[in-house]
Motif scaffolding. Structure first.
Motif, PDB file in Angstrom:
ATOM      1  N   HIS A  63       0.855  -1.198   0.000  1.00  0.00           N
ATOM      2  CA  HIS A  63       0.000   0.000   0.000  1.00  0.00           C
ATOM      3  C   HIS A  63       0.889   1.245   0.000  1.00  0.00           C
ATOM      4  O   HIS A  63       1.394   1.656   1.044  1.00  0.00           O
ATOM      5  CB  HIS A  63      -0.910  -0.044   1.242  1.00  0.00           C
ATOM      6  N   HIS A 116       1.627   5.277  -2.095  1.00  0.00           N
ATOM      7  CA  HIS A 116       1.162   6.317  -3.014  1.00  0.00           C
ATOM      8  C   HIS A 116       2.342   7.053  -3.625  1.00  0.00           C
ATOM      9  O   HIS A 116       3.370   7.243  -2.972  1.00  0.00           O
ATOM     10  CB  HIS A 116       0.243   7.294  -2.287  1.00  0.00           C
ATOM     11  N   HIS A 132      -4.564   6.597  -5.460  1.00  0.00           N
ATOM     12  CA  HIS A 132      -6.003   6.819  -5.328  1.00  0.00           C
ATOM     13  C   HIS A 132      -6.646   6.989  -6.711  1.00  0.00           C
ATOM     14  O   HIS A 132      -6.354   7.959  -7.419  1.00  0.00           O
ATOM     15  CB  HIS A 132      -6.291   8.104  -4.539  1.00  0.00           C
ATOM     16  N   GLU A 157      -6.122   2.079  -5.332  1.00  0.00           N
ATOM     17  CA  GLU A 157      -6.947   2.240  -4.123  1.00  0.00           C
ATOM     18  C   GLU A 157      -8.179   3.041  -4.533  1.00  0.00           C
ATOM     19  O   GLU A 157      -8.086   4.215  -4.877  1.00  0.00           O
ATOM     20  CB  GLU A 157      -6.175   2.964  -3.010  1.00  0.00           C
ATOM     21  N   ASP A 184       0.764   2.486   3.598  1.00  0.00           N
ATOM     22  CA  ASP A 184       0.109   3.718   3.123  1.00  0.00           C
ATOM     23  C   ASP A 184       1.133   4.852   3.036  1.00  0.00           C
ATOM     24  O   ASP A 184       0.826   6.017   3.326  1.00  0.00           O
ATOM     25  CB  ASP A 184      -1.059   4.127   4.027  1.00  0.00           C
ATOM     26  N   HIS A 238       3.179   7.815   1.836  1.00  0.00           N
ATOM     27  CA  HIS A 238       2.875   8.951   0.947  1.00  0.00           C
ATOM     28  C   HIS A 238       4.105   9.839   0.773  1.00  0.00           C
ATOM     29  O   HIS A 238       3.983  10.999   0.381  1.00  0.00           O
ATOM     30  CB  HIS A 238       1.759   9.819   1.533  1.00  0.00           C
TER      31      HIS A 238
HETATM   32 FE    FE Z   1      -3.817   4.899   0.792  1.00  0.00          FE
END
Ligand code: FE
Ligand code: AMP
Ligand code: ZN
Ligand code: FE
Length: 271
Positions: A6, A8, A38, A61, A243, A245
Motif C-alpha cells: 500500500h 502512493h 487513489h 486504491e 500507506d 505517501h
Molecule cells: Fe492509501
C-alpha cells in the motif's frame, strides 16, 4: 520479510515518483512492492524499469461511497483494462470540476486560491484537499495544515465538497473484471468495529471481497487481532501495507516487516 502492499506516488497524493519509489524500495530491500494510487493508474503506467530484486504488483486504491471512509485496494489488475480506465477517467473529471467548485467556495470565505497555484502546489499530483490545505497555510489563512482540515476541509466542514465515489460492490466488481484481487483497506477508517464491522465485512464478502488489510502502519495490536479474526472467520486473505505517501505523511515509513506465513495465501494469489 519486508513488503509493502500500500503506497502512493505522484500519481496521486504521494511525493515520490513511481521510479524513485521503486529505487527507494530496492535500497530498503523490500521484496514485494505495490503502488496503489487513489483512483488513478497514471503513476504505474509511467514506470520505466522495475529493479529485478523487487516483485512489483500493480495496484489501485478506490474510494467507495460510505458514510465515513471505505477504501478498496485492487491488486494484480490489468492496468489497460478498458472499463477500469474509463471509470477512473470519469472519477478524475469529476474531481477536476470539484476543484473549481472548491475555489469558488473558498472565495466566499475570503480565501483566494487560484487553479494555477494549485497546479504549482500539486507538482503533477492529482489535485485535492491536501493542496488546498498547504496553500491555506502558505497564504496565512490558517496556521497549520491540520487546522485547515479541522476548521474547513474535513468531511462535513464548511469548505468540504463531496467526491463522486463508486459503490463498494461496484469497486469490487471493477477490480475483479480487470483480473484483480479486492482487499478492504485500513478497516478502522470505516469508523466501525465489533458487530458493525463484521456486518460490513460479511456484506462485502457476499459481493466478492477477497481480503482485509490486517497489517497497516496505524493499526494497534488490538485492531490487528480483531481484523485477523474477521479475516479467518470469513475466509479472507490477509495483507500488509504502510500507506506510504512520502513527505506528505512523514510519520509513515516505507515497508512492513511481516512473517511470510501471515500473508502467504495472498502472495500465492498474486503469483
Ligand atoms: Fe492509501
Ligand atoms: P481529497 O481526495 O481531495 O478528498 O483529499 C483526501 C486526502 O485529504 C486524504 O488522502 C488525506 O491525505 C487528507 N485528509 C482527509 N481528511 C483529513 C483530515 N481530517 N485531516 C487531515 N488530512 C485529511
Ligand atoms: Zn492518499
Ligand atoms: Fe486509504
Amino acid at each position: 520479510m519486508l513488503v509493502d502492499f500500500h503506497t502512493h506516488t505522484t500519481g496521486s497524493d504521494g511525493t515520490y515518483t513511481p521510479n524513485t519509489l521503486l529505487n527507494l524500495a530496492k535500497n530498503r530491500k523490500i521484496e514485494i512492492l505495490s503502488i496503489t494510487d487513489h483512483d488513478c493508474l497514471d503513476g504505474i503506467k509511467s514506470i520505466e524499469n522495475i529493479p529485478p530484486e523487487i516483485l512489483f504488483v500493480p495496484g489501485i486504491e478506490i474510494s467507495a461511497e460510505f458514510p465515513k471512509t471505505l477504501h478498496i485496494l485492487g491488486y494484480k489488475i490489468n492496468i489497460d483494462d478498458y472499463e477500469l480506465n474509463n471509470t477512473l477517467k470519469m472519477l478524475q473529471e469529476y474531481r477536476k470540476s470539484r476543484n473549481y467548485m472548491m475555489i469558488e467556495k473558498m472565495q466566499k470565505f475570503g480565501f483566494n486560491i487560484s487553479i494555477n497555484e494549485l497546479v504549482e502546489e500539486a507538482k503533477g499530483e492529482l489535485i485535492g484537499r491536501p493542496h488546498f490545505a498547504n496553500l491555506m497555510v502558505k497564504k496565512g489563512y490558517v496556521k497549520t495544515y491540520q487546522e485547515a482540515f479541522d476548521k474547513y476541509l474535513k468531511k462535513g466542514g464548511p469548505l468540504y465538497l463531496d467526491k463522486k465515489r463508486l459503490e463498494p460492490e461496484k469497486a469490487i466488481e471493477l477490480i475483479h473484471n480487470a483480473g484483480g484481487v479486492a482487499i478492504l483497506a485500513h478497516p478502522y477508517q470505516t469508523g466501525l468495529e465489533g458487530e458493525n464491522l463484521e456486518k460490513l465485512v460479511k456484506k462485502l464478502k457476499s459481493h466478492g471481497l477477497d481480503g482485509i488489510e490486517v497489517y497497516y502502519s496505524k493499526h494497534t495490536p488490538r485492531m490487528i487481532e480483531e481484523y485477523e479474526t474477521l479475516a479467518k472467520k470469513f475466509d479472507l486473505l490477509i495483507t500488509a501495507g504502510s500507506d506510504f505517501h512520502g513527505k506528505n505523511k512523514p510519520d509513515i515509513e516505507l515497508g512492513m516487516e511481516i512473517n511470510f506465513k501471515e500473508i502467504k495465501d495472498f502472495i500465492f494469489k498474486l503469483l
